[in-house]
Design an enzyme around this catalytic site. Structure first.
Site, PDB file in Angstrom:
ATOM      1  N   TYR A  78       0.827  -1.215   0.000  1.00  0.00           N
ATOM      2  CA  TYR A  78       0.000   0.000   0.000  1.00  0.00           C
ATOM      3  C   TYR A  78       0.857   1.260   0.000  1.00  0.00           C
ATOM      4  CZ  TYR A  78      -3.985  -2.989   0.985  1.00  0.00           C
ATOM      5  OH  TYR A  78      -4.962  -3.942   0.903  1.00  0.00           O
ATOM      6  N   ASP A 111      -1.283 -18.320   3.913  1.00  0.00           N
ATOM      7  CA  ASP A 111      -2.238 -19.200   3.222  1.00  0.00           C
ATOM      8  C   ASP A 111      -2.757 -20.288   4.163  1.00  0.00           C
ATOM      9  OD1 ASP A 111       0.441 -19.841   3.052  1.00  0.00           O
ATOM     10  OD2 ASP A 111       0.334 -20.805   1.096  1.00  0.00           O
ATOM     11  N   ASP A 153      -5.611  -6.756   5.457  1.00  0.00           N
ATOM     12  CA  ASP A 153      -6.813  -6.332   4.732  1.00  0.00           C
ATOM     13  C   ASP A 153      -7.633  -7.559   4.323  1.00  0.00           C
ATOM     14  OD1 ASP A 153      -8.639  -4.912   3.294  1.00  0.00           O
ATOM     15  OD2 ASP A 153      -7.241  -4.114   1.823  1.00  0.00           O
TER      16      ASP A 153
END
Ligand code: NAI
Length: 333
Positions: free
Chosen positions: A124, A204, A228
């Site tokens: 970001y 994951d 997020d």
């Protein structure tokens, strides 16, 4: 004396859900003086910027903001106002408590997770460019300073709230240097907190484990992008985005907002779930030391939620945003 709070209604469902939160907090005797400020495309017409200086100054002056979601166009348009706000005010810690609400049926009861997301760097950073036609590059920035700071926030929160475990989430098997640095910082900070268990997990695997057995986790600390994505997954565990609040903390100010976005698919229909912003308002009230007002609102919401019909359609109810808001206000009395 009333506390001044900057109020950014946002766009999409923002005005509907922040409006509901303001009504509930006012009705509960929150004694807040709301100072409206603007952000997003609406702000461009009036102020020439999607994030005007006057909005930033208002939050800095008041030290506290309640914010609705702001739309960011996909692929084009101005950079995210949300990312810019967090960076400009150095709101480095994004705290998202994820809990079941009685009355909302889900696969799991008693989910009680805290997502702590780093808010200022990672992918970001906004550093991306076209290297050559058909080839692009986005830069993932991870620093020791920001990683240590967010890890410390997570552990200090754990101690304050008597939580047992902090799990650092990473992909350092692939991004050995960047996620490796994040992990190193977490390990280092963990050594200072002997009463809190420390654990690491690859992102994951975390996604799968959360869906199978969320109760094995307590506090998750993550870099910006993983935070997020995993926040939305966690929201799904307790009934969806309409229920999960959030807070962005810096050293000098805090902005409270739901995890969800502007939900353009349901905007203007009076069916958006206001609870995520109302719960964000509760985090804000507690931050302001108004715990008794927060307790009153939480108790009212719980009473109302027990009858599913009182809730909005996203969680199986049949009420409008306005009807749910009014039921909560009635339940305060
Ligand atoms: P979204 O969170 O707006 O919506 C995802 C899904 O959840 C949609 O089906 C929506 O109807 C539902 N939903 C969200 N909030 C709800 C609520 N309160 N009640 C009932 N259903 C709700 O995510 P999406 O569609 O990815 O993003 C839409 C816009 O919001 C984008 O422009 C995005 O950039 C922006 N956004 C802004 C955020 C912020 O201001 N903090 C955070 C996330 C997204």
């Amino acid at each position: 004396m009333a506390r001044k709070v900057t109020l950014i209604a946002g766009d999409g469902v923002g005005p509907e859900v922040t409006g509901a939160a303001v009504r509930v907090i006012n009705a509960a005797g929150g004694e807040i003086e709301w100072e409206p400020a603007v952000a997003g495309s609406g702000a461009i017409e009036k102020h020439g910027s999607p994030l005007p200086e006057s909005t930033l100054e208002s939050i800095q002056r008041n030290g506290v903001g309640l914010k609705g979601p702001v739309t960011t166009a996909v692929g084009t348009g101005f950079p995210s106002v949300n990312v810019a706000l967090r960076k400009k005010l150095d709101l480095y810690a994004n705290l998202r408590p994820v809990k079941n609400l009685p009355g909302v049926e889900t696969h799991f009861d008693d989910v009680d997770l805290i997502v702590v997301r780093e808010n200022t760097e990672d992918l970001y950073s906004g550093v991306e460019h076209v290297v050559a036609p058909g080839v692009t590059e986005s830069v993932k920035i991870i620093t020791k300073a920001a990683s240590s700071r967010i890890a410390r926030f997570a552990f200090e929160y754990a101690v304050r709230r008597q939580r047992k475990k902090v799990t650092a989430v990473h992909k350092a098997n692939i991004m050995k240097i960047s996620d490796g640095l994040f992990l190193e910082a977490c390990r280092h900070v963990a050594q200072e907190f002997s009463t809190v268990q420390y654990q690491e997990i690859i992102v994951d695997n975390l996604a799968m484990q959360l869906v199978l057995n969320p109760k094995q986790f307590d506090i998750l600390v993550l870099t910006n992008l993983y935070g997020d994505i995993i926040s939305d997954l966690c929201a799904g565990l307790v009934g969806g985005l309409g229920l999960v609040p959030g807070a962005n903390f810096g050293d000098n100010c805090a902005v409270f907002e739901a995890v969800h976005g502007s939900a353009p698919d349901i905007a203007g229909k009076n069916i958006a779930n206001p609870l995520a912003v109302i719960f964000s308002g509760l985090l804000m009230l507690r931050y302001l030391g108004l715990d008794s007002v927060a307790d009153r609102i939480r108790a009212a919401v719980r009473r109302v939620a027990l009858c599913r019909e009182n809730l909005t359609p996203d969680v199986g109810g049949s009420s409008t945003t306005t009807q749910l808001t009014e039921s909560i206000i009635q339940a305060l009395n």
